[in-house]
Design an enzyme around this catalytic site. Structure first.
Site, short mmCIF file in Angstrom:
data_model
loop_
_atom_site.label_atom_id
_atom_site.label_comp_id
_atom_site.label_asym_id
_atom_site.label_seq_id
_atom_site.Cartn_x
_atom_site.Cartn_y
_atom_site.Cartn_z
N SER A 8 138.24 81.71 -19.86
CA SER A 8 137.11 81.27 -20.70
C SER A 8 136.87 82.32 -21.78
CB SER A 8 135.85 81.14 -19.86
OG SER A 8 134.72 80.92 -20.70
N TYR A 22 130.10 85.17 -14.24
CA TYR A 22 131.18 84.23 -14.55
C TYR A 22 132.17 84.90 -15.51
CZ TYR A 22 133.21 79.96 -16.68
OH TYR A 22 134.05 78.98 -17.17
N1 LIG Z 1 133.42 73.16 -19.74
C1 LIG Z 1 133.43 74.30 -20.44
O1 LIG Z 1 132.68 74.46 -21.43
C2 LIG Z 1 134.40 75.39 -20.08
C3 LIG Z 1 134.51 76.49 -20.94
C4 LIG Z 1 135.40 77.51 -20.64
C5 LIG Z 1 136.15 77.42 -19.50
N2 LIG Z 1 136.03 76.37 -18.65
C6 LIG Z 1 136.86 76.36 -17.45
O2 LIG Z 1 137.63 75.17 -17.46
C7 LIG Z 1 138.01 74.87 -16.11
C8 LIG Z 1 137.77 73.40 -15.86
O3 LIG Z 1 136.36 73.15 -15.88
P1 LIG Z 1 135.72 71.81 -16.47
O4 LIG Z 1 134.95 72.18 -17.67
O5 LIG Z 1 136.78 70.77 -16.58
O6 LIG Z 1 134.66 71.48 -15.36
P2 LIG Z 1 134.50 70.31 -14.28
O7 LIG Z 1 134.89 68.99 -14.83
O8 LIG Z 1 133.13 70.48 -13.74
O9 LIG Z 1 135.58 70.68 -13.16
C9 LIG Z 1 135.43 71.77 -12.31
C10 LIG Z 1 136.56 71.76 -11.30
O10 LIG Z 1 136.39 72.84 -10.40
C11 LIG Z 1 136.14 72.33 -9.08
N3 LIG Z 1 135.05 73.08 -8.47
C12 LIG Z 1 133.77 73.18 -8.88
N4 LIG Z 1 133.07 73.96 -8.05
C13 LIG Z 1 133.93 74.38 -7.11
C14 LIG Z 1 133.79 75.17 -5.95
N5 LIG Z 1 132.60 75.70 -5.61
N6 LIG Z 1 134.87 75.37 -5.18
C15 LIG Z 1 136.04 74.81 -5.51
N7 LIG Z 1 136.25 74.04 -6.59
C16 LIG Z 1 135.20 73.81 -7.37
C17 LIG Z 1 135.74 70.88 -9.27
O11 LIG Z 1 136.04 70.14 -8.10
P3 LIG Z 1 135.28 68.75 -7.79
O12 LIG Z 1 135.90 67.73 -8.68
O13 LIG Z 1 135.56 68.53 -6.35
O14 LIG Z 1 133.82 69.00 -8.08
C18 LIG Z 1 136.61 70.50 -10.45
O15 LIG Z 1 137.94 70.26 -10.05
C19 LIG Z 1 137.22 75.82 -15.21
O16 LIG Z 1 138.06 76.90 -14.84
C20 LIG Z 1 136.12 76.33 -16.13
O17 LIG Z 1 135.67 77.60 -15.72
C21 LIG Z 1 135.18 75.34 -18.91
#
Ligand SMILES: NC(=O)c1ccc[n+]([C@@H]2O[C@H](COP(=O)([O-])OP(=O)(O)OC[C@H]3O[C@@H](n4cnc5c(N)ncnc54)[C@H](OP(=O)(O)O)[C@@H]3O)[C@@H](O)[C@H]2O)c1
Length: 253
Positions: free
Chosen positions: A145, A158
């Site tokens: 991130s 984070y």
């Molecule tokens: N969205 C943003 O703005 C953003 C920005 C920078 C980086 N990221 C990174 O991008 C990646 C994908 O995130 P996303 O934005 O696509 O979010 P998301 O749709 O909320 O997906 C999160 C994923 O992580 C899993 N997860 C959540 N909490 C968890 C826990 N306590 N233990 C194990 N697994 C868990 C979820 O599983 P379930 O489906 O079972 O809930 C899902 O597969 C992450 O690494 C996040 O840190 C996101």
């Protein structure tokens, strides 16, 4: 260019990872999806099989297992290798935004956030790296991130996990380069996914998961070292990283 014909995705139910998987399925790739929630995984697999014209589930399979729990890694990786054979690419995508206030005065909440977003990914990378090294080709990508680029009061736990992950990936990239394996650090900015529900998500800095997925696939194919997605975050973070501390401490970021 790295081929992306045989791909394993850990944390595949993430909105960003699902968008990556949908693009890959449509291109006819062989996929193995790992995610902790069996129902969400099944519904993702069903969607991918339609897109990939794979009704029998011969090319697109998955396993319900929590990627944030290192105890699941050996079996999940073995199952992925059994299905895919040679693995062209592994993408690590799970993560969760901790409640910053809870982390301020709780060692347990802080350690949990570091495990989910940092040490569990390092554990999986440690397990799969020797197999990529022995294979002599392929690409490993992990979603970090922009938050890992500079600590700030609103989400530094984070950010610490993602910063640690980025440094680990940097070293792994260096180690695996002679073996012909690329290691890509993916740094999304603000993305409209379930993780950011509750934020005010208006404005040009916010991206849709599919746009980010396109950037991730481009970076994996080209074996970029560090991919900011969308691209303009590279410039924003260059400025933020170099902002003098005596000024930065007055900003409410
Ligand atoms: N969205 C943003 O703005 C953003 C920005 C920078 C980086 N990221 C990174 O991008 C990646 C994908 O995130 P996303 O934005 O696509 O979010 P998301 O749709 O909320 O997906 C999160 C994923 O992580 C899993 N997860 C959540 N909490 C968890 C826990 N306590 N233990 C194990 N697994 C868990 C979820 O599983 P379930 O489906 O079972 O809930 C899902 O597969 C992450 O690494 C996040 O840190 C996101």
């Amino acid at each position: 260019m790295n081929p992306l014909n045989n791909v394993v995705i850990f944390g595949a139910t993430s909105a960003i990872a699902s968008a990556v998987a949908r693009r890959l399925a449509s291109s006819g790739a062989r996929l193995f999806c790992v995610a902790r929630n069996p129902e969400r995984l099944e519904s993702l697999l069903a969607d991918l099989r339609v897109r990939g014209d794979d009704a029998a589930g011969e090319r697109i399979r998955g396993l319900a297992a929590d990627p944030a729990d290192p105890a699941t890694h050996a079996d999940a990786w073995a199952a992925a290798r059994e299905h895919l054979g040679e693995v062209d690419a592994a993408l690590l995508a799970w993560g969760s935004l901790p409640d910053p206030a809870a982390c301020h005065d709780s060692v347990e909440a802080t350690e949990e956030a570091l495990r989910i977003n940092g040490t569990s990914a390092v554990a999986l990378l440690t397990r799969i790296a020797p197999d990529f090294e022995a294979q002599g080709h392929g690409v490993i990508g992990a979603i970090g991130s922009v938050a890992g680029d500079r600590g700030r009061q609103s989400n530094y736990v984070y950010g610490t996990a993602k910063g640690m992950l980025a440094t680990f990936l940097q070293g792994l990239r260096h180690r695996l380069a002679p073996a012909g394996v690329d290691v890509v650090t993916i740094k999304p900015g603000f993305v409209r996914t379930p993780m950011t529900e509750g934020f005010n998500r208006a404005g040009a800095l916010w991206a849709e998961p599919d746009r980010v997925a396109g950037g991730i696939l481009r970076a994996l194919r080209r074996g970029h070292a560090v991919a900011y997605v969308p691209w303009f975050w590279r410039i924003i973070m260059l400025i933020i990283r170099n902002f003098p501390d005596w000024l930065f401490r007055h900003l409410r970021l």
